[in-house]
Motif scaffolding. Structure first.
Motif, PDB file in Angstrom:
ATOM      1  N   ALA A  18      -2.779  11.058  13.111  1.00  0.00           N
ATOM      2  CA  ALA A  18      -1.797  11.690  12.231  1.00  0.00           C
ATOM      3  C   ALA A  18      -0.991  10.636  11.500  1.00  0.00           C
ATOM      4  CB  ALA A  18      -0.878  12.591  13.033  1.00  0.00           C
ATOM      5  N   ARG A  19      -0.659   9.576  12.232  1.00  0.00           N
ATOM      6  CA  ARG A  19       0.134   8.523  11.609  1.00  0.00           C
ATOM      7  C   ARG A  19      -0.607   7.882  10.455  1.00  0.00           C
ATOM      8  NH1 ARG A  19       3.486   4.435  15.282  1.00  0.00           N
ATOM      9  NH2 ARG A  19       3.691   3.410  13.295  1.00  0.00           N
ATOM     10  N   ARG A  21      -2.836   9.219   8.717  1.00  0.00           N
ATOM     11  CA  ARG A  21      -2.927  10.158   7.619  1.00  0.00           C
ATOM     12  C   ARG A  21      -1.627  10.198   6.813  1.00  0.00           C
ATOM     13  NH1 ARG A  21      -4.541  15.583   9.967  1.00  0.00           N
ATOM     14  NH2 ARG A  21      -6.363  14.830  11.045  1.00  0.00           N
ATOM     15  N   LEU A  22      -0.530   9.947   7.507  1.00  0.00           N
ATOM     16  CA  LEU A  22       0.752  10.048   6.805  1.00  0.00           C
ATOM     17  C   LEU A  22       1.104   8.754   6.105  1.00  0.00           C
ATOM     18  CD1 LEU A  22       2.552  11.949   9.621  1.00  0.00           C
ATOM     19  CD2 LEU A  22       2.071  12.812   7.349  1.00  0.00           C
ATOM     20  N   ARG A  23       0.414   7.717   6.466  1.00  0.00           N
ATOM     21  CA  ARG A  23       0.728   6.387   5.954  1.00  0.00           C
ATOM     22  C   ARG A  23       1.011   6.340   4.450  1.00  0.00           C
ATOM     23  NH1 ARG A  23       2.696   2.156   8.746  1.00  0.00           N
ATOM     24  NH2 ARG A  23       1.221   2.229  10.432  1.00  0.00           N
ATOM     25  N   GLY A  25       2.471   8.136   2.477  1.00  0.00           N
ATOM     26  CA  GLY A  25       3.874   8.412   2.172  1.00  0.00           C
ATOM     27  C   GLY A  25       4.675   7.141   2.386  1.00  0.00           C
ATOM     28  N   GLY A  26       4.531   6.623   3.599  1.00  0.00           N
ATOM     29  CA  GLY A  26       5.103   5.354   4.042  1.00  0.00           C
ATOM     30  C   GLY A  26       6.419   4.982   3.428  1.00  0.00           C
ATOM     31  N   ARG A  27       6.528   3.722   3.170  1.00  0.00           N
ATOM     32  CA  ARG A  27       7.803   3.227   2.654  1.00  0.00           C
ATOM     33  C   ARG A  27       8.041   3.598   1.195  1.00  0.00           C
ATOM     34  NH1 ARG A  27       8.016  -2.498   5.589  1.00  0.00           N
ATOM     35  NH2 ARG A  27       6.867  -1.474   7.235  1.00  0.00           N
ATOM     36  N   ALA A  29       7.974   6.345  -0.054  1.00  0.00           N
ATOM     37  CA  ALA A  29       8.726   7.594  -0.135  1.00  0.00           C
ATOM     38  C   ALA A  29      10.214   7.334  -0.330  1.00  0.00           C
ATOM     39  CB  ALA A  29       8.504   8.428   1.118  1.00  0.00           C
ATOM     40  N   ALA A  30      10.669   6.153   0.094  1.00  0.00           N
ATOM     41  CA  ALA A  30      12.095   5.847  -0.028  1.00  0.00           C
ATOM     42  C   ALA A  30      12.424   5.219  -1.378  1.00  0.00           C
ATOM     43  CB  ALA A  30      12.528   4.929   1.103  1.00  0.00           C
TER      44      ALA A  30
END
Lengths: 295, 277
Positions: A18-19, A21-23, A25-27, A29-30
């Motif tokens: 899952a991690r 897969r979410l990568r 977005g990662g940093r 996203a900020a």
């Protein structure tokens, strides 16, 4: 700011999947957040620092900063500090008394009502607050005219009038800050102290107050900062008849005084930031410390 | 002493906090020479500038809520899910605005805005500077308000995120075949409703009451209009203040009730003073 983020727990296989897969977005996203803060906060902050140290010939120097702590500006700075310290002290004392009165009462309804009202009143500030006090205690105010306060030398548009008004949002703020700490004082501690032969005074002196102290000090500086930064209430109420640093900055910005004062206004703003940084530097550690007893 | 002290303290507090509200109400309805009248309230809608400034404030509030949620949600979720090292950075960045009082922020903003005509008048950037200061909808205020609301919004969101198992939720949604945006919108956000509502209400209240930045930069949303109106009609402005106060309180009370019912942590309630004083 918190010492070290919690290390990721040993990831099980699906979690790791899952991690991964979410990568994406990662940093990144900020990024929008950093962009907005950079433009709307970083840029003005830099401009403030730059302007504060820019002198008449275009070079850098300390002229503005020196002038910002001298003469009328010094009076305003000291006036702000005096008003904030006084109202913060009053807010701390009355807030503590009110919170203690509520916490020690049996009625749950009273307690809930006061805490909810405090949450609402602590958010009450600015223009509406100023007008509520003008309608009550101003020159044509309801209490002023009915009680003839004017003849007794009362004026809302003064240091003390402003202090009375500020307490309206500072006391509830203190109630919210100190109520959890008062809840944290266990009944057993008081009983234990009494069983050991301590008087009520000795209990407060050696147990109650030391436990409350971080919350009280933290609350005091929070109140101080809140009063120090306040502008709308004072501007809507007294104009500039009471020397305050926020009012001076506003005057200089709107060109009400000599031309070319903008950079002094920026230096004054920098002075305010220094005071606010000091306040936060005291408040945050104290706040963290006071939570120790509430677990 | 405690037996006597408690009622006395409660009585004094009751008087201090209720009298200004009651007196304001009396002030608006009891007009010398006219007796009791509600004209202060009926005049409001016809007052010049009222609807324009109120609409401007509502528009600014909506834009600010949208902007601040749009930038904080992805950042906060990412810090929870895939970039734990982002958390301390985010915390510092979102606390920073508390260190600069609104007046000081405005002083800096004003300086930046003056760069437009002074240094950039020959570049295409100049048009941007003009556009963000359009008095019909000053984008520069939205930016300033988003920064001012950031500490409260981030804290409310973070508290909301702490109370749900973000990883499991998103993982489950992804395993069921949801796309990444879909997992966020359909699985995660509904579970954050409390925190999101909290953040939106606080931002709304902040923007509707904001006076400092708007007045110093020369715009006229609601709070600035009230002060201007007070010069010619004190009773009208007190009446409007009282109404706006009631509205804000109803909003915040609704928020506290929602927060209590959903058992959100204490820290996410409205325990911080907002910055509109």
């Amino acid at each position: 700011m918190t010492g070290g983020s919690p290390a990721a727990p040993a990831a099980t296989a699906p979690a790791r999947r899952a991690r991964r897969r979410l990568r994406p977005g990662g940093r990144l996203a900020a990024l929008p957040l950093f962009l907005v803060v950079g433009i709307a906060f970083g840029l003005p902050a830099l401009a403030m620092a730059d302007g504060a140290f820019t002198v008449a010939d275009g070079g850098y120097g300390l002229d503005n900063v020196t002038r910002s702590v001298d003469g009328a500006y010094r009076t305003a700075l000291l006036g702000s500090i005096e008003l904030s310290a006084l109202t913060a002290a009053g807010g701390t004392l009355f807030g503590l008394l009110l919170a203690q009165a509520v916490v020690s009462s049996r009625g749950r309804a009273l307690r809930e009502a006061v805490l909810t009202a405090s949450g609402v009143l602590a958010n009450f500030g600015g223009v509406p607050l100023a007008f509520a006090f003008v309608a009550t205690l101003g020159n044509a105010g309801v209490l002023t005219t009915r009680l003839g306060l004017g003849e007794h030398g009362w004026s809302l548009y003064s240091f003390w009038g402003l202090a009375l008004t500020y307490l309206y949002f500072l006391v509830p703020l203190m109630v919210l800050t100190v109520a959890p700490a008062l809840d944290g004082l266990r009944v057993q501690w008081r009983e234990a102290a009494r069983d050991c032969g301590a008087s009520a005074w000795q209990y407060w002196r050696h147990v109650g107050l030391p436990v409350l102290l971080p919350s009280l000090l933290g609350g005091f500086v929070l109140l101080f900062g809140s009063a120090f930064a306040a502008y709308a209430t004072a501007a809507a109420m007294v104009g500039s008849s009471v020397p305050l640093v926020t009012l001076q900055i506003a005057d200089a910005l709107s060109g009400n005084v000599l031309v070319g004062q903008e950079n002094v206004a920026l230096a004054l703003s920098l002075d305010m930031v220094v005071v606010a940084v000091l306040v936060m530097a005291v408040h945050l550690p104290l706040q963290r410390r006071s939570t120790r007893w509430l677990a | 002493m405690a037996r006597l002290g408690r009622p006395l303290v409660l009585l004094l507090a009751g008087v201090y906090f209720l009298v200004p509200l009651l007196a304001s109400a009396v002030f608006t309805v009891d007009v010398p020479g006219q007796g009791l009248t509600l004209s202060s309230y009926t005049r409001i809608f016809a007052a010049p500038g009222f609807s324009g400034s109120l609409l401007l404030s509502l528009g600014l509030a909506a834009a600010t809520v949208a902007l601040v949620l749009l930038i904080t949600i992805p950042a906060a979720v990412a810090a929870r899910l895939s970039a734990p090292r982002l958390r301390p950075v985010l915390e510092i960045v979102c606390t920073l605005p508390l260190v600069v009082p609104p007046v000081a922020l405005t002083a800096g903003l004003g300086t930046v805005l003056r760069w437009g005509p002074e240094k950039l008048s020959t570049t295409p950037l100049y048009q941007t500077f003009v556009a963000v200061q359009n008095p019909d909808f000053p984008v520069v205020l939205v930016l300033a308000y988003a920064v001012m609301a950031l500490p409260f919004v981030y804290r409310a969101l973070d508290a909301g995120l702490r109370s749900v198992d973000v990883r499991t939720l998103v993982e489950a949604a992804r395993d069921c075949g949801a796309s990444w945006p879909r997992a966020l919108v359909s699985a995660l956000l509904p579970n954050l409703r409390g925190g999101l509502l909290n953040a939106s209400f606080l931002t709304l209240a902040l923007v509707l009451g904001e006076f400092t930045v708007a007045s110093l930069l020369g715009f006229q949303p609601f709070a600035v209009w009230i002060v201007q109106a007070s010069g010619s009609d004190a009773r009208l402005s007190v009446a409007v203040s009282l109404l706006s106060l009631l509205l804000t309180w109803v909003l915040l009370l609704a928020l506290t009730t929602v927060g209590n019912r959903r058992r959100t942590p204490r820290s996410s309630r409205t325990s911080e003073g907002k910055t509109s004083r």
